[in-house]
Design a protein around this motif. Structure first.
Motif, PDB file in Angstrom:
ATOM      1  N   TYR A   1       4.493   3.375  -6.874  1.00  0.00           N
ATOM      2  CA  TYR A   1       3.351   3.365  -5.964  1.00  0.00           C
ATOM      3  C   TYR A   1       3.280   4.693  -5.216  1.00  0.00           C
TER       4      TYR A   1
ATOM      5  N   GLN B   1       1.622   6.035  -1.421  1.00  0.00           N
ATOM      6  CA  GLN B   1       1.070   5.534  -0.170  1.00  0.00           C
ATOM      7  C   GLN B   1       0.657   6.691   0.723  1.00  0.00           C
TER       8      GLN B   1
ATOM      9  N   GLN C   1      -2.676   3.768   4.850  1.00  0.00           N
ATOM     10  CA  GLN C   1      -3.322   3.178   3.686  1.00  0.00           C
ATOM     11  C   GLN C   1      -2.382   2.206   2.973  1.00  0.00           C
ATOM     12  N   SER C   2      -2.969   1.426   2.110  1.00  0.00           N
ATOM     13  CA  SER C   2      -2.184   0.469   1.351  1.00  0.00           C
ATOM     14  C   SER C   2      -1.407   1.170   0.246  1.00  0.00           C
ATOM     15  N   LEU C   3      -0.473   0.460  -0.335  1.00  0.00           N
ATOM     16  CA  LEU C   3       0.247   0.984  -1.486  1.00  0.00           C
ATOM     17  C   LEU C   3      -0.698   0.984  -2.687  1.00  0.00           C
TER      18      LEU C   3
ATOM     19  N   LEU D   1      -0.899   1.339  -6.677  1.00  0.00           N
ATOM     20  CA  LEU D   1      -0.093   1.307  -7.891  1.00  0.00           C
ATOM     21  C   LEU D   1      -0.469   2.489  -8.778  1.00  0.00           C
TER      22      LEU D   1
ATOM     23  N   PHE E   1       3.878   9.803  -0.003  1.00  0.00           N
ATOM     24  CA  PHE E   1       5.044   8.917   0.045  1.00  0.00           C
ATOM     25  C   PHE E   1       5.037   8.106  -1.238  1.00  0.00           C
TER      26      PHE E   1
END
Lengths: 113, 114
Positions: free
Chosen positions: B36, B38, B42-44, B46, B91
């Motif tokens: 993932y 990030q 924000q959201s992870l 994929l 990240f």
């Protein structure tokens, strides 16, 4: 399209002030709903898995519940160490065996002493 | 819970160089590993899914020649960011699962490309 929406985006509580976080989802067949805790600069830490409506799971001050459209993470008498971002994710039952998770944006919880 | 170790936790590299990130499942065999990305607040997202011994499946919009994924054993997957540029700074987080169980995550890698 499979989607996960978490609310509120941020939540500030006083120590001991109980509250709930919401995770609404639309998915073509739910295989599982997951709650994770994420501290700044760290990877998500697994909390719960829920599989069917009506299911509940508890761990210390946290309790997760599930309906056909949403999940709640209840926090009872929170402490400052509960401060983190809480992530909700769903796994769809449709097709394939990859089992990847669809994440919401998270709720950032701050608990003040 | 199961332990997934990700290394390094932070890396700074020069633009144009390649960086390898390792993800290891320490106490279980990971039949599937996920990578993932990030962004702040924000959201992870994929990037790709890999099964041991087979080619990774990349999500739409993720360049497979830029983000090389190897899952050579049941306990190790690597992500190599090739010819990194500042926009690749992010990240990166791996997760691993054994069969149909819940996924466990690594500690994440903060990549900064200067």
């Amino acid at each position: 399209e499979d989607q996960v929406t978490q609310s509120p985006e941020a939540l500030r509580l006083q120590e001991g002030e109980s509250s709930s976080l919401n995770c609404s989802y639309t998915v073509s067949g739910l295989r599982g709903l997951f709650w994770y805790r994420q501290d700044p600069g760290k990877g998500p830490e697994f909390l719960f898995t829920l599989y069917s409506a009506g299911e509940e799971k508890e761990k210390e001050r946290l309790k997760a519940t599930l309906t056909k459209k949403e999940s709640f993470l209840h926090i009872t008498a929170p402490k400052p160490e509960d401060s983190a971002t809480y992530l909700c994710a769903v796994q769809a039952a449709r097709g394939g065996s990859q089992g990847n998770l669809i994440f919401g944006k998270g709720t950032k919880l701050s608990v003040k002493p | 819970g199961a332990v997934v170790s990700q290394h390094p936790s932070r890396v700074i590299c020069k633009s144009g160089t390649s960086v390898k990130i390792e993800c290891r499942s320490l106490d279980f065999q990971a039949t599937t590993m996920f990578w993932y990305r990030q962004f702040p607040k924000q959201s992870l997202m994929l990037m790709a899914t890999s099964n041991e011994g087979s080619k990774a499946t990349y999500e739409q919009g993720v360049e497979k020649d830029k983000f090389l994924i190897n899952h050579a054993s049941l306990t190790l997957s690597t992500l190599t960011v090739t010819s990194a540029h500042p926009e690749d700074s992010s990240f990166y987080i791996c997760s691993a699962r054994d069969g149909d169980t819940e996924a466990f995550f690594g500690q994440g890698t903060r990549l900064t490309v200067v």
